[in-house]
Motif scaffolding. Structure first.
Motif, mmCIF file in Angstrom:
data_model
loop_
_atom_site.group_PDB
_atom_site.id
_atom_site.type_symbol
_atom_site.label_atom_id
_atom_site.label_comp_id
_atom_site.label_asym_id
_atom_site.label_seq_id
_atom_site.Cartn_x
_atom_site.Cartn_y
_atom_site.Cartn_z
ATOM 1 N N GLU A 275 0.849 -1.190 0.000
ATOM 2 C CA GLU A 275 0.000 0.000 0.000
ATOM 3 C C GLU A 275 0.885 1.239 0.000
ATOM 4 O O GLU A 275 1.910 1.252 0.685
ATOM 5 C CB GLU A 275 -0.902 0.019 1.237
ATOM 6 N N PRO A 276 0.499 2.287 -0.770
ATOM 7 C CA PRO A 276 -0.681 2.401 -1.615
ATOM 8 C C PRO A 276 -0.442 1.768 -2.989
ATOM 9 O O PRO A 276 0.704 1.474 -3.346
ATOM 10 C CB PRO A 276 -0.866 3.912 -1.753
ATOM 11 N N GLY A 330 -6.641 3.255 -5.826
ATOM 12 C CA GLY A 330 -5.958 2.427 -4.840
ATOM 13 C C GLY A 330 -6.864 1.909 -3.744
ATOM 14 O O GLY A 330 -6.948 0.692 -3.518
ATOM 15 N N PRO A 331 -7.581 2.783 -3.031
ATOM 16 C CA PRO A 331 -8.478 2.293 -1.980
ATOM 17 C C PRO A 331 -9.552 1.340 -2.502
ATOM 18 O O PRO A 331 -9.905 0.366 -1.839
ATOM 19 C CB PRO A 331 -9.098 3.588 -1.428
#
Length: 391
Positions: A275-276, A330-331
């Motif tokens: 992450e990210p 990304g999320p």
């Protein structure tokens, strides 16, 4: 070769090729850069179970004809506990199927379609490096035919696997890796023999895990759990077939056809998430961002869902000047990634013997399998995850 494109894609595996096709279908300039040769890419022996998410993307691109003609739709799969087969009827429980179609064949379909659809692929690109990813005009350099080439892009998409340069281009201070390395590997054999069962069998045996899988009606793929200290040379074909017969149980053994190995290798298992998945103008997808143990058949399918989210975000950016999808990529992708990581870790823990498995832990495995065998709710949970959670 172009020197400026809208999207530079690093890696010509399924994720990179699929992304390139989705972007070209919407008129977006994309260039795929691959360090290896086409033959090497096609020589990778990988996954073979496709979720509906993956097959839907191929349908959308009009690239599913050979898959639909030669692939094997499966309505379920089996968990074996040494005494019985516990069938998970994914069709009845979810209304969906999975498709058995080798990653090599899917990659070949994407490769073969690229020239006619204007998707340029540069193979055997050495020393690939990413530059200025935090600027609004990043670039990629590589060596090809004795010359250094620089490609400027609006965005770079890293689809270059766990060991590729894309993730390494993100500053250490800007990311975090989450990893679990498992204390065993999978020894796999590929052979031109009919499968021992028309559906996959995941077996929990006192000697360790085993899997009976297939690539077609005449080509089978089998695996057994082995210590990381083992070498392929320790497992001649006869020894491996004998062990498979023991771990898969008498019914599968009675239907097993033995044959010489086309390919035999040992793969370590790990769970990994970075992450990210976006830093500046660089987006990661597939194995560049995450690895799952193969127990849940999620690796290729997670790459496909990443690509679905990423292509949607890029298309919105270029066609509507809307950058919200880029910021959310990304999320959005990680929410699905972590659920798939959970399922793969859970199934791996259930079906394998760990070095520290004591009698209590073994009883817990057997109790869980017994519960699954008797519970429609438990089987539904497994089926929903195996066939693929919605995007």
């Amino acid at each position: 070769m172009k020197t400026k494109v809208q999207v530079a894609i690093i890696g010509a595996g399924p994720a990179g090729l699929l992304l390139g096709h989705l972007l070209r279908a919407e008129g977006i300039e994309a260039l795929v850069i691959e360090r290896a040769s086409p033959d090497y890419v096609l020589g990778r022996i990988r996954a073979g179970v496709l979720e509906r998410t993956t097959t839907d993307l191929l349908d959308r691109l009009g690239l599913s004809d050979r898959m639909n003609a030669e692939g094997l739709p499966h309505d379920g799969f089996n968990l074996a506990d040494g005494e019985r087969l516990i069938r998970i009827d994914i069709a009845a429980l979810t209304g969906k199927q999975v498709m058995v179609y080798g990653q090599t064949e899917l990659t070949r379909d994407l490769m073969d379609a690229a020239p006619g659809r204007g998707l340029e692929i540069v193979y055997e690109a050495a020393d690939v490096a990413l530059h200025d990813i935090e600027s609004d005009r990043p670039s990629v350099t590589f060596q090809k035919d004795g010359s250094v080439h620089r490609i400027e892009a609006d965005f770079i998409c890293g689809c270059d696997g766990f060991h590729g340069p894309s993730r390494q281009a993100i500053p250490a201070s800007a990311g975090q890796a989450f990893e679990k390395v498992y204390p065993f590997g999978w020894l796999g054999i590929l052979a031109d023999v009919p499968p021992c069962n028309h559906e996959l069998i995941y077996a929990n045996h006192e000697n360790g895990f085993a899997l009976a899988s297939m690539r077609s009606k005449t080509r089978s793929r089998y695996y057994i759990q082995v210590p990381l200290t083992d070498q392929v040379e320790d497992w001649p074909d006869d020894r491996l077939w004998d062990e498979l017969a023991v771990r898969l149980g008498p019914d599968a053994a009675a239907s097993m056809t033995r044959g010489p190995a086309i390919e035999k290798s040992i793969a370590p298992l790990r769970s990994f998430v970075f992450e990210p998945m976006r830093h500046g103008r660089l987006m990661l997808a597939g194995d560049a961002a995450h690895i799952v143990p193969p127990t849940g058949a999620k690796g290729l399918n997670l790459a496909a869902s990443d690509v679905a989210y990423l292509s949607e975000a890029l298309i919105r950016y270029f066609q509507q000047s809307d950058s919200d999808g880029i910021a959310a990529y990304g999320p959005r992708a990680l929410a699905r990634v972590w659920k798939a990581e959970r399922f793969s870790w859970q199934l791996t823990t259930l079906m394998h013997r760990f070095p520290d498995t004591d009698p209590f832990a073994r009883r817990m495995q057997m109790a869980e399998l017994d519960y699954i065998a008797s519970s429609t709710a438990a089987q539904t949970t497994i089926a929903e995850n195996y066939v693929g959670l919605p995007l």
